[in-house]
Design a protein around this motif. Structure first.
Motif, PDB file in Angstrom:
ATOM      1  N   PRO A   1      46.040  49.473  41.534  1.00 14.43           N
ATOM      2  CA  PRO A   1      44.585  49.256  41.600  1.00 14.43           C
ATOM      3  C   PRO A   1      43.870  50.367  42.367  1.00 14.43           C
ATOM      4  O   PRO A   1      42.756  50.747  42.015  1.00 14.43           O
ATOM      5  CB  PRO A   1      44.474  47.908  42.329  1.00 14.43           C
ATOM      6  CG  PRO A   1      45.745  47.195  42.003  1.00 14.43           C
ATOM      7  CD  PRO A   1      46.795  48.265  41.926  1.00 14.43           C
TER       8      PRO A   1
ATOM      9  N   ASP B   1      46.799  45.099  46.216  1.00 15.44           N
ATOM     10  CA  ASP B   1      46.074  44.295  45.221  1.00 15.44           C
ATOM     11  C   ASP B   1      44.655  44.844  45.048  1.00 15.44           C
ATOM     12  O   ASP B   1      44.206  45.726  45.785  1.00 15.44           O
ATOM     13  CB  ASP B   1      46.065  42.810  45.612  1.00 15.44           C
ATOM     14  CG  ASP B   1      45.440  42.580  46.984  1.00 15.44           C
ATOM     15  OD1 ASP B   1      44.565  43.371  47.383  1.00 15.44           O
ATOM     16  OD2 ASP B   1      45.836  41.618  47.664  1.00 15.44           O
ATOM     17  N   GLN B   2      43.951  44.290  44.077  1.00 19.47           N
ATOM     18  CA  GLN B   2      42.619  44.791  43.719  1.00 19.47           C
ATOM     19  C   GLN B   2      41.647  44.670  44.897  1.00 19.47           C
ATOM     20  O   GLN B   2      40.876  45.589  45.188  1.00 19.47           O
ATOM     21  CB  GLN B   2      42.109  43.989  42.506  1.00 19.47           C
ATOM     22  CG  GLN B   2      40.812  44.468  41.918  1.00 19.47           C
ATOM     23  CD  GLN B   2      40.948  45.838  41.245  1.00 19.47           C
ATOM     24  OE1 GLN B   2      42.013  46.182  40.745  1.00 19.47           O
ATOM     25  NE2 GLN B   2      39.872  46.621  41.274  1.00 19.47           N
TER      26      GLN B   2
ATOM     27  N   HIS C   1      43.032  53.588  40.382  1.00 21.20           N
ATOM     28  CA  HIS C   1      41.834  53.529  39.536  1.00 21.20           C
ATOM     29  C   HIS C   1      40.566  53.852  40.319  1.00 21.20           C
ATOM     30  O   HIS C   1      39.538  54.173  39.731  1.00 21.20           O
ATOM     31  CB  HIS C   1      41.691  52.124  38.930  1.00 21.20           C
ATOM     32  CG  HIS C   1      42.685  51.856  37.832  1.00 21.20           C
ATOM     33  ND1 HIS C   1      42.664  52.524  36.636  1.00 21.20           N
ATOM     34  CD2 HIS C   1      43.733  51.007  37.771  1.00 21.20           C
ATOM     35  CE1 HIS C   1      43.654  52.095  35.866  1.00 21.20           C
ATOM     36  NE2 HIS C   1      44.323  51.174  36.538  1.00 21.20           N
TER      37      HIS C   1
END
Ligand code: SF4
Ligand code: SF4
Ligand code: FES
Length: 594
Positions: free
Chosen positions: A464, A441-442, A467
């Motif tokens: 995530p 998750d982020q 990125h």
């Protein structure tokens, strides 16, 4: 040994094998046509296609006493003294009549029917039917029904073999399907307008011998004869079901089950079946990327440049005394895990290896057919085998753990590794993941980014962390690479490449080979497997790089617990699986080399 006679020739069968006449004849290359019989379902003998002459041979005189009328081969045990005649005029005439009968109400749909090319009616019409059709009465026309969101029933093509009904009663044990009405008005239908709603539902399409039950997710998408079949392993849970990965023009069109009596028998679950689009998902990484300025956009780079930069950066950090965490996910093959771990450990003393995230969903779902539940026909030839959908949604935790244990004596889980990252223990983190499902998750991605000066990632989908990472290498999806996985039974199985890697990507084995500076490029997974087998004792069984067709149990990795066993006796040496041919025509299987 039992001696049986087929078309005048004597053959011997081992005593422990309990076969019917269809199976025994197939063993010696003689085909008895059949529709309603299926090796995993009880025998109902309702299609009459398999009728043959059956007799008993007197061992003293050698004379055969034939039963006057034809007998269903599916219901006849092949025991000592049994004589079978499949090639007489009486049998051939009977087959012609059965074909004419089954086609009485059948529409001429072949040009628009998805089953064409792998259809029991087409094959037997051509081989054993007759061109003349004497029926002049009005045909029964039945409606088309949607029996589940993914399954269409074309009732007018149905031959009432009841395989689908028996599957939902005996294997999924959900019983959604039934026969309604009688005689030539008989139809297959769902109970009380419910849907076929069970996790194994797609199997009814596979076992329908004609084009009555069709998969709407691929309806009219491809003709069966354009599809090339490759041997794959499902990566959506730790059962490791054997797949036929079917491709055309660079695309995977469907997954079908490949029979393995030790693992998945004749079935796959819907989650595995409908993951056939993984290799073409919209969120696949389109190539390799480098982050040149924090917060700016990534810059696309060539895969070879990305691997070279990865090697340079990790080498520099290790040479400066930095600590590096290498994370190897349970979607990596054992060969990839072995070579990557070898490379990372070669960088120096301050290298820690950890297992990537392992996702669990609910609990194991065990479908445990026995000789009785849901069965009304003869069950004497059925070997009941369980089918398990595992809660562990990864194909190779056991294999990767064995590699990690070899290199550092223990397995550090992803959670424990993240705690060490959060404590600021590492200067660099390299993760090799390749997961088709969400794995980070982020918040976790940002935590890693904020505690490490260099983050690199090989993966297949945009996550995530992709990125935020300094270097992102696009790896191959499961069908774009060859390699082995160790399933929840400790069984090592080989998955072959069905497609070449997408442009801009590299299989993880190639990345590891380049990092290791190997000269034998492009790398062969069989070479990596042989080296693994010669290095780590748990993999000794594959030290020659060869994996048997049904896989091989690595005894040191075999977990305890009867729930992990599928209940079948182990296959004897030289075991020849009986393929139900309607969904797997006898076609050469292909491995892509690139
Ligand atoms: S079920 Fe078979 S024979 Fe019938 S229309 Fe389809 S392909 Fe043709
Ligand atoms: S739908 Fe297919 S499997 Fe079911 S009874 Fe008809 S022909 Fe057999
Ligand atoms: S296969 Fe034997 S009667 Fe149908």
């Amino acid at each position: 040994m039992a001696t049986i006679q087929i078309n005048g020739i004597d053959y011997t069968l081992p005593d422990h094998e309990k076969l019917n006449a269809i199976q025994a004849a197939a063993r010696f290359g003689v085909e008895i046509p059949y529709y309603c019989w299926h090796p995993a379902l009880s025998v109902v003998a309702n299609c009459r296609m398999c009728e043959v002459e059956i007799g008993t041979k007197d061992p003293a005189s050698g004379e055969v006493k034939w039963i006057p009328k034809l007998v269903p081969g599916c219901q006849t045990p092949a025991k000592d003294g049994t004589a079978i005649r499949t090639d007489s005029e009486k049998v051939k005439n009977h087959q012609k009549m059965i074909m004419e009968f089954l086609l009485l109400n059948h529409p001429l749909d072949c040009p628009v029917c998805d089953q064409a090319g792998e259809c029991g009616l087409q094959d037997y019409s051509y081989e054993r039917g007759q061109a003349v059709h004497r029926f002049v009465e009005e045909r029964t026309i039945n409606p088309r029904k949607q029996v589940s969101p993914t399954i269409q029933l074309n009732q007018d093509r149905c031959i009432m073999c009841t395989r689908c009904v028996r599957f939902t009663r005996e294997i999924s044990q959900t019983g959604e399907l039934q026969v309604i009405r009688r005689g030539h008005h008989a139809e297959i239908d769902v109970f009380a307008d419910l849907a076929v709603d069970n996790p194994l539902s797609g199997n009814v399409v596979d076992l329908c011998p004609v084009g009555a039950l069709l998969d709407t997710t691929t309806l009219h998408a491809q003709r069966a004869w354009y599809l090339t079949k490759h041997d794959g392993i499902c990566t959506r849970c730790s059962s490791g079901c054997n797949l036929s990965v079917e491709t055309n023009k660079g695309r995977v069109w469907r997954y079908k089950p490949r029979h393995n009596p030790e693992v998945n028998d004749y079935w796959i679950c819907d989650a595995g079946r409908y993951s056939a689009g993984d290799a073409h998902a919209e969120d696949l990484l389109p190539g390799c990327f480098r982050l040149e300025t924090p917060g700016a956009d990534h810059v696309a780079i060539e895969p070879l440049e990305a691997v070279a930069e990865l090697g340079r950066r990790l080498h520099t950090i290790a040479a400066e005394g930095g600590a590096i965490l290498g994370v190897i996910g349970p979607y990596q093959t054992v060969e990839e895990a072995f070579w990557l771990a070898s490379y990372l450990k070669s960088l120096g003393e301050r290298i820690t290896l950890a297992l990537g995230p392992v996702t669990f969903e609910g609990v194991d779902r065990i479908f445990a057919p026995d000789k009785r539940t849901g069965r009304s026909g003869d069950t004497s030839f059925v070997v009941p085998r369980s089918f398990v959908i595992r809660a562990e949604k990864a194909p190779n935790r056991l294999g990767v753990e064995a590699v990690l244990r070899h290199f550092q004596g223990e397995v550090i889980g992803f959670k424990a590794a993240l705690e060490q990252v959060a404590a600021g223990r590492f200067q660099a983190v390299h993760l090799a993941i390749g997961s088709p499902i969400d794995w980070i998750d982020q918040t976790t991605a940002e935590m890693i980014r904020n505690h490490v000066s260099f983050v690199s990632l090989t993966d297949t989908r945009i996550s995530p962390l992709a990125h935020l990472a300094d270097l992102v290498l696009a790896g191959a999806t499961a069908v774009e690479k060859a390699g082995c996985y160790v399933n929840a039974q400790g069984r090592l199985q080989r998955s072959k490449a069905a497609l070449p890697p997408r442009p801009g990507t590299l299989p993880d084995l190639d990345i590891a080979a380049l990092l290791l500076g190997r000269a034998d490029l492009p790398p062969k997974s069989s070479q990596a497997l042989a080296e693994l087998g010669q290095t780590i004792p748990a993999f000794q069984a594959v030290r020659d790089g060869v994996v048997p067709p049904l896989g091989v149990v690595l005894e040191p990795l075999k977990p305890d617990g009867s729930a992990l066993d599928n209940g079948a006796p182990p296959a004897p040496d030289g075991f020849e699986p009986f393929q139900d041919t309607w969904f797997l025509p006898k076609q050469e299987r292909v491995e892509v080399s690139f």
